[in-house]
Enzyme design. Structure first.
Site, PDB file in Angstrom:
ATOM      1  N   HIS A  50       0.832  -1.200   0.000  1.00  0.00           N
ATOM      2  CA  HIS A  50       0.000   0.000   0.000  1.00  0.00           C
ATOM      3  C   HIS A  50       0.867   1.250   0.000  1.00  0.00           C
ATOM      4  O   HIS A  50       2.067   1.184   0.243  1.00  0.00           O
ATOM      5  CB  HIS A  50      -0.928   0.013   1.217  1.00  0.00           C
ATOM      6  CG  HIS A  50      -0.198   0.131   2.509  1.00  0.00           C
ATOM      7  ND1 HIS A  50       0.394  -0.949   3.134  1.00  0.00           N
ATOM      8  CD2 HIS A  50       0.081   1.205   3.284  1.00  0.00           C
ATOM      9  CE1 HIS A  50       0.985  -0.548   4.244  1.00  0.00           C
ATOM     10  NE2 HIS A  50       0.820   0.756   4.361  1.00  0.00           N
ATOM     11  N   HIS A  56      -1.925  10.512   6.305  1.00  0.00           N
ATOM     12  CA  HIS A  56      -1.747   9.445   7.293  1.00  0.00           C
ATOM     13  C   HIS A  56      -1.211  10.000   8.618  1.00  0.00           C
ATOM     14  O   HIS A  56      -1.633   9.561   9.690  1.00  0.00           O
ATOM     15  CB  HIS A  56      -0.819   8.376   6.721  1.00  0.00           C
ATOM     16  CG  HIS A  56      -0.653   7.157   7.576  1.00  0.00           C
ATOM     17  ND1 HIS A  56      -1.650   6.639   8.381  1.00  0.00           N
ATOM     18  CD2 HIS A  56       0.406   6.330   7.738  1.00  0.00           C
ATOM     19  CE1 HIS A  56      -1.212   5.562   9.001  1.00  0.00           C
ATOM     20  NE2 HIS A  56       0.039   5.354   8.643  1.00  0.00           N
ATOM     21  N   GLU A 156       4.713   0.702   1.365  1.00  0.00           N
ATOM     22  CA  GLU A 156       4.998  -0.253   2.436  1.00  0.00           C
ATOM     23  C   GLU A 156       4.457  -1.630   2.060  1.00  0.00           C
ATOM     24  O   GLU A 156       3.534  -1.744   1.270  1.00  0.00           O
ATOM     25  CB  GLU A 156       4.377   0.225   3.749  1.00  0.00           C
ATOM     26  CG  GLU A 156       4.975   1.537   4.229  1.00  0.00           C
ATOM     27  CD  GLU A 156       4.273   2.151   5.419  1.00  0.00           C
ATOM     28  OE1 GLU A 156       4.953   2.795   6.226  1.00  0.00           O
ATOM     29  OE2 GLU A 156       3.031   2.000   5.543  1.00  0.00           O
TER      30      GLU A 156
END
Length: 192
Positions: A50, A56, A156
């Site tokens: 992702h 975030h 990631e």
């Protein structure tokens, strides 16, 4: 041209502690007499491979649909590292890396705050890791903030196990999930 699929399976990849476990539900199945197959699925935006957008860790940061697509495609370096990359390590790497950097560490390639700062300050367009997070669990916030405040998207949960260190072309476009802080990605490396 060789293409490496560096994505993990959405339903089979390990889940970050505390994140929801992805699951699916077969709504229609031809093998049960339905006229077509139809599936619903549920899972977190940070499952498997992702991309993290600034939102975030930056409350008013760009969302995943606002990440510039230019950051997601272009020259890339895959590099094996061990443990937590520091600012000093990053300064050395910046001398030979492409604008996008993917770190391979058998699921434990991380950045310290100083490492993240050095990469962002050095002009990296995107950074990725084969770990489930770019930051070690005990210091998750600051490395993310250094990159995301600088507008550097983070990949990631990569699968770099079959890819030799070197230079490639990366294509890693996130799903256009409007308003979210992350999204799944089908990431590939192109080797000429």
């Amino acid at each position: 041209m060789k293409i490496y699929d560096i994505s993990k399976g959405y339903f089979t990849a390990p889940v970050y502690p505390g994140d929801p476990v992805p699951r699916l539900e077969r709504l229609q199945q031809m093998q049960l007499g339905d006229k077509f197959n139809l599936t619903a699925y549920y899972g977190g935006a940070h499952a498997a491979t992702h991309m993290d957008a600034p939102r975030h860790f930056v409350d008013d940061g760009a969302t995943i649909d606002q990440v510039p697509l230019e950051a997601c495609f272009g020259p890339c370096t895959v590099l094996s590292v061990s443990g937590i990359l520091t600012g000093e390590d990053a300064d050395e790497i910046l001398q030979f890396t492409q604008p996008r950097l993917l770190l391979r560490g058998e699921g434990s390639a991380y950045l310290s705050q100083s490492g993240a700062f050095a990469l962002a300050d050095g002009g990296i367009a995107l950074v990725g890791t084969d770990a489930s997070s770019i930051a070690p669990y005990e210091d998750a916030v600051l490395p993310h903030q250094e990159l995301l405040l600088a507008g550097v998207p983070i990949l990631e949960g990569l699968d770099l196990s079959g890819v030799p260190d070197g230079n490639y072309i990366l294509a890693a476009f996130p799903l256009k999930l409007e308003g979210l802080e992350a999204a799944p990605v089908r990431a590939v490396l192109l080797e000429e």
